[in-house]
Design a protein around this motif. Structure first.
Motif, PDB file in Angstrom:
ATOM      1  N   HIS A 100      -2.974 -29.257  25.461  1.00  0.00           N
ATOM      2  CA  HIS A 100      -3.486 -29.724  26.746  1.00  0.00           C
ATOM      3  C   HIS A 100      -3.643 -28.551  27.709  1.00  0.00           C
ATOM      4  O   HIS A 100      -3.248 -27.427  27.412  1.00  0.00           O
ATOM      5  CB  HIS A 100      -2.532 -30.763  27.347  1.00  0.00           C
ATOM      6  CG  HIS A 100      -2.221 -31.900  26.425  1.00  0.00           C
ATOM      7  ND1 HIS A 100      -3.108 -32.921  26.169  1.00  0.00           N
ATOM      8  CD2 HIS A 100      -1.112 -32.175  25.692  1.00  0.00           C
ATOM      9  CE1 HIS A 100      -2.569 -33.785  25.323  1.00  0.00           C
ATOM     10  NE2 HIS A 100      -1.364 -33.352  25.013  1.00  0.00           N
ATOM     11  N   ARG A 101      -4.174 -28.838  28.889  1.00  0.00           N
ATOM     12  CA  ARG A 101      -4.347 -27.805  29.914  1.00  0.00           C
ATOM     13  C   ARG A 101      -2.977 -27.304  30.366  1.00  0.00           C
ATOM     14  O   ARG A 101      -2.040 -28.096  30.542  1.00  0.00           O
ATOM     15  CB  ARG A 101      -5.120 -28.376  31.112  1.00  0.00           C
ATOM     16  CG  ARG A 101      -6.584 -28.674  30.804  1.00  0.00           C
ATOM     17  CD  ARG A 101      -7.349 -29.115  32.033  1.00  0.00           C
ATOM     18  NE  ARG A 101      -6.820 -30.346  32.607  1.00  0.00           N
ATOM     19  CZ  ARG A 101      -6.239 -30.444  33.786  1.00  0.00           C
ATOM     20  NH1 ARG A 101      -6.078 -29.363  34.541  1.00  0.00           N
ATOM     21  NH2 ARG A 101      -5.796 -31.598  34.232  1.00  0.00           N
ATOM     22  N   PRO A 102      -2.821 -25.990  30.582  1.00  0.00           N
ATOM     23  CA  PRO A 102      -1.496 -25.435  30.899  1.00  0.00           C
ATOM     24  C   PRO A 102      -0.971 -25.790  32.290  1.00  0.00           C
ATOM     25  O   PRO A 102       0.241 -25.875  32.484  1.00  0.00           O
ATOM     26  CB  PRO A 102      -1.704 -23.923  30.769  1.00  0.00           C
ATOM     27  CG  PRO A 102      -3.169 -23.724  30.957  1.00  0.00           C
ATOM     28  CD  PRO A 102      -3.841 -24.934  30.402  1.00  0.00           C
ATOM     29  N   LEU A 103      -1.863 -25.998  33.271  1.00  0.00           N
ATOM     30  CA  LEU A 103      -1.398 -26.227  34.635  1.00  0.00           C
ATOM     31  C   LEU A 103      -0.513 -27.473  34.765  1.00  0.00           C
ATOM     32  O   LEU A 103       0.581 -27.389  35.348  1.00  0.00           O
ATOM     33  CB  LEU A 103      -2.589 -26.311  35.605  1.00  0.00           C
ATOM     34  CG  LEU A 103      -2.220 -26.519  37.085  1.00  0.00           C
ATOM     35  CD1 LEU A 103      -1.323 -25.384  37.566  1.00  0.00           C
ATOM     36  CD2 LEU A 103      -3.481 -26.619  37.936  1.00  0.00           C
ATOM     37  N   PRO A 104      -0.931 -28.644  34.247  1.00  0.00           N
ATOM     38  CA  PRO A 104      -0.042 -29.812  34.359  1.00  0.00           C
ATOM     39  C   PRO A 104       1.283 -29.610  33.629  1.00  0.00           C
ATOM     40  O   PRO A 104       2.321 -30.131  34.068  1.00  0.00           O
ATOM     41  CB  PRO A 104      -0.858 -30.937  33.706  1.00  0.00           C
ATOM     42  CG  PRO A 104      -2.256 -30.480  33.685  1.00  0.00           C
ATOM     43  CD  PRO A 104      -2.211 -28.990  33.619  1.00  0.00           C
ATOM     44  N   VAL A 105       1.257 -28.845  32.539  1.00  0.00           N
ATOM     45  CA  VAL A 105       2.497 -28.569  31.813  1.00  0.00           C
ATOM     46  C   VAL A 105       3.448 -27.760  32.686  1.00  0.00           C
ATOM     47  O   VAL A 105       4.641 -28.069  32.795  1.00  0.00           O
ATOM     48  CB  VAL A 105       2.193 -27.822  30.499  1.00  0.00           C
ATOM     49  CG1 VAL A 105       3.501 -27.417  29.797  1.00  0.00           C
ATOM     50  CG2 VAL A 105       1.354 -28.686  29.573  1.00  0.00           C
ATOM     51  N   MET A 106       2.922 -26.725  33.333  1.00  0.00           N
ATOM     52  CA  MET A 106       3.766 -25.884  34.178  1.00  0.00           C
ATOM     53  C   MET A 106       4.283 -26.644  35.389  1.00  0.00           C
ATOM     54  O   MET A 106       5.436 -26.485  35.795  1.00  0.00           O
ATOM     55  CB  MET A 106       2.978 -24.645  34.633  1.00  0.00           C
ATOM     56  CG  MET A 106       2.865 -23.552  33.592  1.00  0.00           C
ATOM     57  SD  MET A 106       4.480 -23.019  32.950  1.00  0.00           S
ATOM     58  CE  MET A 106       5.349 -22.613  34.460  1.00  0.00           C
ATOM     59  N   LEU A 107       3.434 -27.480  35.991  1.00  0.00           N
ATOM     60  CA  LEU A 107       3.871 -28.263  37.152  1.00  0.00           C
ATOM     61  C   LEU A 107       4.958 -29.271  36.754  1.00  0.00           C
ATOM     62  O   LEU A 107       5.933 -29.478  37.487  1.00  0.00           O
ATOM     63  CB  LEU A 107       2.680 -28.988  37.773  1.00  0.00           C
ATOM     64  CG  LEU A 107       1.639 -28.094  38.453  1.00  0.00           C
ATOM     65  CD1 LEU A 107       0.476 -28.935  38.982  1.00  0.00           C
ATOM     66  CD2 LEU A 107       2.280 -27.300  39.595  1.00  0.00           C
TER      67      LEU A 107
END
Length: 215
Positions: free
Chosen positions: A54-61
């Motif tokens: 998946h996209r990394p931004l939602p994972v990091m948030l």
């Protein structure tokens, strides 16, 4: 409004004051300790797995939200323990915990971290990451280490350092992926982490002895 102000004041007093130097020292110590312990651990593997799909931004948030919550709970619990028990008892318990963590890390087998992480379905990647990391890290050795450190160091610094360490290791997992761990011997990282825990255990034991003699 007064109730909200009172609550904020109470939370702020819980995290304690401390000078900039004390906060920086606590943050640096907790950052080094937690980062060394978390490389290749479950939370990093979770972030690697999710970010590869998946996209990394939602994972990091999601990771940031989970670690902020877990470390806040750990720090509040550590401060509460420190206010209930004599200083020498707290330091002695911290020494025992750190020594146990150190021995466990030093004796960890080479394939201890090669475990599969199963992705769960949920309402969005943010929520999936948040729930996975909260469950994986709740009561884990790193959260217990934050509890222990916040009972003897400046809580705000411990929270800051631990949260930055967890976010950093997760970011390494998201950005570099599993390949970075294939180039770094995890057993060596465990040895370094274990030695660091043992050194802190010795320091805490000295604090316990000094506090007992003074008391």
């Amino acid at each position: 409004m007064e109730d909200a102000t009172g609550l904020l004041h109470h939370l702020s007093s819980l995290f304690g004051g401390g000078s900039v130097i004390e906060i920086s020292a606590a943050a640096a110590t907790s950052f080094a300790l937690i980062a060394a312990a978390e490389i290749g651990d479950k939370s990093q593997l979770v972030c690697m797995t999710l970010a590869s799909r998946h996209r990394p931004l939602p994972v990091m948030l999601g990771a940031l939200a989970a670690f902020s919550l877990l470390n806040t709970l750990a720090v509040v619990f550590g401060v509460a323990i420190a206010s209930w028990l004599p200083e020498w008892v707290v330091s002695a318990v911290v020494a025992l915990l750190f020594f146990a963590f150190g021995v466990h890390a030093l004796r960890a087998p080479a394939d201890d971290d090669d475990e599969d992480v199963e992705e769960r379905s949920g309402h969005g990647i943010f929520l999936t990451t948040f729930l996975l990391l909260t469950v994986a890290e709740f009561g884990d050795k790193t959260q217990l280490a934050v509890v222990a450190m916040s009972s003897t160091h400046v809580p705000a610094g411990v929270w800051l350092g631990a949260t930055l360490a967890l976010v950093t290791t997760s970011a390494l997992g998201v950005l570099a992926g599993r390949t970075i761990l294939q180039k770094i011997p995890l057993q060596l990282l465990h040895r370094i982490s274990g030695a660091f825990f043992v050194a802190l255990a010795v320091f805490a034991a000295h604090q316990a002895y000094s506090a007992f003699i003074a008391g």
